[in-house]
Scaffold this motif. Structure first.
Motif, mmCIF file in Angstrom:
data_model
loop_
_atom_site.group_PDB
_atom_site.id
_atom_site.type_symbol
_atom_site.label_atom_id
_atom_site.label_comp_id
_atom_site.label_asym_id
_atom_site.label_seq_id
_atom_site.Cartn_x
_atom_site.Cartn_y
_atom_site.Cartn_z
ATOM 1 N N VAL A 47 8.825 -148.538 -71.551
ATOM 2 C CA VAL A 47 8.642 -149.277 -72.797
ATOM 3 C C VAL A 47 7.496 -148.630 -73.579
ATOM 4 O O VAL A 47 6.422 -148.406 -73.021
ATOM 5 N N GLN A 101 12.781 -155.164 -81.364
ATOM 6 C CA GLN A 101 12.614 -155.700 -80.017
ATOM 7 C C GLN A 101 13.753 -155.266 -79.094
ATOM 8 O O GLN A 101 13.538 -155.024 -77.907
ATOM 9 N N ARG A 102 14.979 -155.112 -79.643
ATOM 10 C CA ARG A 102 16.097 -154.631 -78.809
ATOM 11 C C ARG A 102 15.861 -153.196 -78.334
ATOM 12 O O ARG A 102 16.373 -152.772 -77.296
ATOM 13 N N SER A 103 15.055 -152.436 -79.128
ATOM 14 C CA SER A 103 14.706 -151.056 -78.743
ATOM 15 C C SER A 103 13.412 -151.000 -77.941
ATOM 16 O O SER A 103 12.859 -149.915 -77.760
ATOM 17 N N SER A 104 12.890 -152.137 -77.512
ATOM 18 C CA SER A 104 11.598 -152.199 -76.806
ATOM 19 C C SER A 104 10.440 -151.755 -77.683
ATOM 20 O O SER A 104 9.422 -151.269 -77.184
ATOM 21 N N PHE A 161 24.716 -152.830 -77.884
ATOM 22 C CA PHE A 161 23.734 -153.061 -78.935
ATOM 23 C C PHE A 161 24.323 -152.811 -80.324
ATOM 24 O O PHE A 161 23.609 -152.489 -81.272
ATOM 25 N N ALA A 199 15.339 -142.221 -78.091
ATOM 26 C CA ALA A 199 15.909 -142.965 -79.219
ATOM 27 C C ALA A 199 15.296 -144.346 -79.376
ATOM 28 O O ALA A 199 15.994 -145.313 -79.660
ATOM 29 N N THR A 200 13.997 -144.459 -79.168
ATOM 30 C CA THR A 200 13.314 -145.719 -79.461
ATOM 31 C C THR A 200 13.076 -145.763 -80.974
ATOM 32 O O THR A 200 12.038 -145.313 -81.466
ATOM 33 N N GLU A 201 14.070 -146.267 -81.687
ATOM 34 C CA GLU A 201 14.071 -146.197 -83.148
ATOM 35 C C GLU A 201 15.076 -147.193 -83.700
ATOM 36 O O GLU A 201 16.122 -147.444 -83.105
ATOM 37 N N LEU A 256 20.132 -149.922 -84.501
ATOM 38 C CA LEU A 256 19.432 -148.908 -83.704
ATOM 39 C C LEU A 256 19.986 -147.532 -84.054
ATOM 40 O O LEU A 256 21.193 -147.374 -84.266
ATOM 41 N N GLY A 257 19.118 -146.528 -84.014
ATOM 42 C CA GLY A 257 19.589 -145.163 -84.149
ATOM 43 C C GLY A 257 20.712 -144.852 -83.179
ATOM 44 O O GLY A 257 21.651 -144.117 -83.497
ATOM 45 N N ALA A 258 20.624 -145.443 -81.980
ATOM 46 C CA ALA A 258 21.598 -145.178 -80.921
ATOM 47 C C ALA A 258 23.030 -145.535 -81.302
ATOM 48 O O ALA A 258 23.979 -145.070 -80.676
ATOM 49 N N ILE A 263 9.592 -146.470 -85.104
ATOM 50 C CA ILE A 263 9.805 -145.438 -84.078
ATOM 51 C C ILE A 263 8.739 -145.550 -82.989
ATOM 52 O O ILE A 263 7.625 -145.993 -83.240
#
Lengths: 397, 397
Positions: free
Chosen positions: B165, B113-116, B213, B79-81, B218-220, B155
């Protein structure tokens, strides 16, 4: 709602449409850059399409290839995604085995429904994994004592951008050669490493919360945690040790479960302690569960070799408890468990400005992790017949 | 760590590689099934590739198409999105406008940046959006008073399966015709709807937590919330009202911010109250911020028409406070704000077994939402010159 509806087709792992690759990929050498990249998959993949209208379609085995995903797909925006981590082992008897695959099937089914993705009968997953390995196992995993990493994943890949329960999904399974860190050549310039270095999370970074989804293997638990993970790695640590609550409870380490062997502060008894599952903060690891079951079966009643008997306990423990035990010389050993890290000793934890040694007497682990690991490996690689192992019949080359 | 490194290229929205579509798509009719599907995008999309080694590459405009994503990509597993929701408006003067696009740029940079994922200079985003609309605006948004929905997304699309990361990323921007619910034909069989029906979340389902978060897009934050959303919709509700903590604080409603107009319990003063941003639980909505700023500027000093002056307050409020105010007849009106829902009145909230009316006198909203909406629309559609509007110069057809 992602649950199994009676009028749509259920997932069926006994029937496949198979398209063979005609352009076989190079198998990376152990320890090569290709293997270390964690990105070089085997020749084939399994995919199973799902729609709300029709349910699960016939599983496909096809050449490994990129997925074609609409830019509007739910998985790219709303993290409708979950996965499992498994390994397939080439036994010393030449057979391929999975380790407790129904535990992964059950958890993926739970994770999928928690993400509003479709459910399925948990015992179908191992059949899908087995089919992939029947085809790719002979060429990609020839050497006894080695393994491939298996990644079953469910994503919401339908084209509807509105925030809603997905109407389409894709289950896919890939297999990837994974470095075996226990067999990597040691750097002669460096002192041998006695265990992982963990960096305790700060109160302003929390992985999971009661009422959240820390207990399910959702993508949403990982992406937001990479920032802290990257910062810890930049400081020379291996993983984050995730703490929770005002009392700084120890929950889990990176993507693994955390265990400590110590003498109980009250009664001096030797215990193996790990965080409990009941508050739904931590992932119910398959290796975690297996460690607890093996210790209860084989280590609770009497000594094994040099090692004294051990009671396995699932109980809340805090970083303060660990710091106190370290100061008082009560820590015997500590380790993490998981599919990726397997069983790995922990040497120390940094909590704020304090470094806590989690090794035992003479700064060495006592040997429980090594013993438990050897028991698990015996089952995984077929040295011991055990009903946790699931054997895969391969195609003749 | 996703931040801007000096030695790699920064995002530059002033230079593009452009590939024109030679196969233009049908523009869906307003209210058509195609439009309602939220999946029928315009002819082109913007993509910008990023790598840790080289930074941001030259932005591309190309025909709208599926993305080719490795099955091992970070976005599908971890979920890096993250994304933004924006609209582009066709003014009554014929011009295309964005609404405060730098607020979206700033938030996307923070979320990324919060999602790396990589950061960027926030004011470049509007240039990328503008380029897409310069090309697709004339054909896809010809009618004054209408809008398209714009979705910028970042993404992690690199092929590395290890939990780490991301080393590669893709920023993409798509535009999609979106139904204007305020203009949909009414069902003559149904009584006119006075506002949304919200279903208060139960203590065992939490959207966000301190140290998490919830404040980033974020998608999360979305996938794990769809289960409760789907259950609420199945019971006939429009959205979840997310509560937090033992005192059941009201945080936000579905994907929008929640506002209530009431007479203060202590001093009787008329207030517009919404949850504060300081505990980082809720999304800092661009519409939320604009509502607060307009009310402070235009409604705090004296009456506007029939409507009494109003003080805007960001303060923790609980579902108990709302229930008490409803019983005591102190509620004047309530509404949600967001890009998708814009400004929409709320008629009632179900909390456990209690239905709470959030309409005012005679079960009608007082008209603050309507007034604030008209102010915002005047800026968006160019009836009022305002520095919150950013005008896009289009290509001549």
């Amino acid at each position: 709602m992602g649950s199994i509806a009676p009028h749509v087709a259920e997932l069926d792992g006994s029937n496949f449409n198979i398209t063979r690759s005609t352009n076989l990929r190079d198998v990376p050498l152990p320890g090569s850059a290709e293997e270390l990249s964690h990105s070089h998959c085997t020749d084939h993949m399994v995919t199973v399409r799902w729609t709300a209208a029709k349910g699960w379609e016939t599983p496909e085995v096809k050449p490994y290839q990129n997925l074609s995903i609409p830019p509007t797909a739910s998985v790219l925006h709303y993290a409708t995604e979950c996965f499992e981590g498994m390994k397939v082992y080439r036994g010393y008897d030449g057979k391929l085995r999975l380790f407790r695959p129904d535990c992964n099937g059950e958890r993926l089914n739970n994770s999928s429904q928690r993400s509003s993705l479709p459910g399925f009968k948990y015992d179908e997953l191992k059949k899908l994994v087995a089919k992939l390995l029947q085809i790719d196992g002979p060429r990609w995993l020839p050497n006894p004592g080695s393994f491939l990493y298996i990644r079953p994943t469910v994503i919401g890949n339908g084209p509807h951008l509105g925030v809603q329960v997905p109407k389409e999904a894709l289950l896919f399974i890939i297999a990837v050669p994974w470095p075996d860190f226990t067999k990597m050549p040691k750097d002669p310039q460096q002192a041998p490493k006695k265990g992982l270095k963990l960096f305790a999370s700060s109160p302003d970074t929390i992985r999971a919360w009661p009422g959240g989804f820390g207990y399910a293997k959702l993508g949403a638990n990982y992406g937001p945690s990479l920032q802290a993970h990257g910062q810890a790695q930049a400081k020379g640590f291996d993983q984050i040790l995730w703490l929770f609550g005002q009392d700084r409870q120890v929950t889990e380490a990176g993507a693994s479960n955390f265990f400590i062997v110590w003498h109980n502060a009250d009664n001096g008894k030797l215990e193996l302690v790990t965080a409990p599952l009941d508050n739904q903060l931590i992932l119910p690891g398959v290796t975690r569960r297996s460690v607890l079951e093996l210790v209860r079966e084989r280590l609770s009643k009497g000594p094994v070799g040099q090692l004294a008997p051990l009671e396995a306990v699932e109980r809340t423990l805090t970083i303060g408890d660990i710091e106190k035990a370290s100061k008082e010389g009560r820590i015997v050993e500590s380790f993490v468990s998981g599919t990726a890290y397997f069983i790995t000793p922990v040497a120390m934890i940094r909590n704020e400005n304090t470094d806590i040694s989690t090794l035992g007497v003479n700064d060495e682990p006592a040997g429980y992790a090594t013993l438990i690991k050897s028991w698990l490996e015996a089952i995984m690689f077929g040295k011991e017949e055990h009903d946790w192992a699931y054997t895969i019949e391969e195609e003749k080359q």
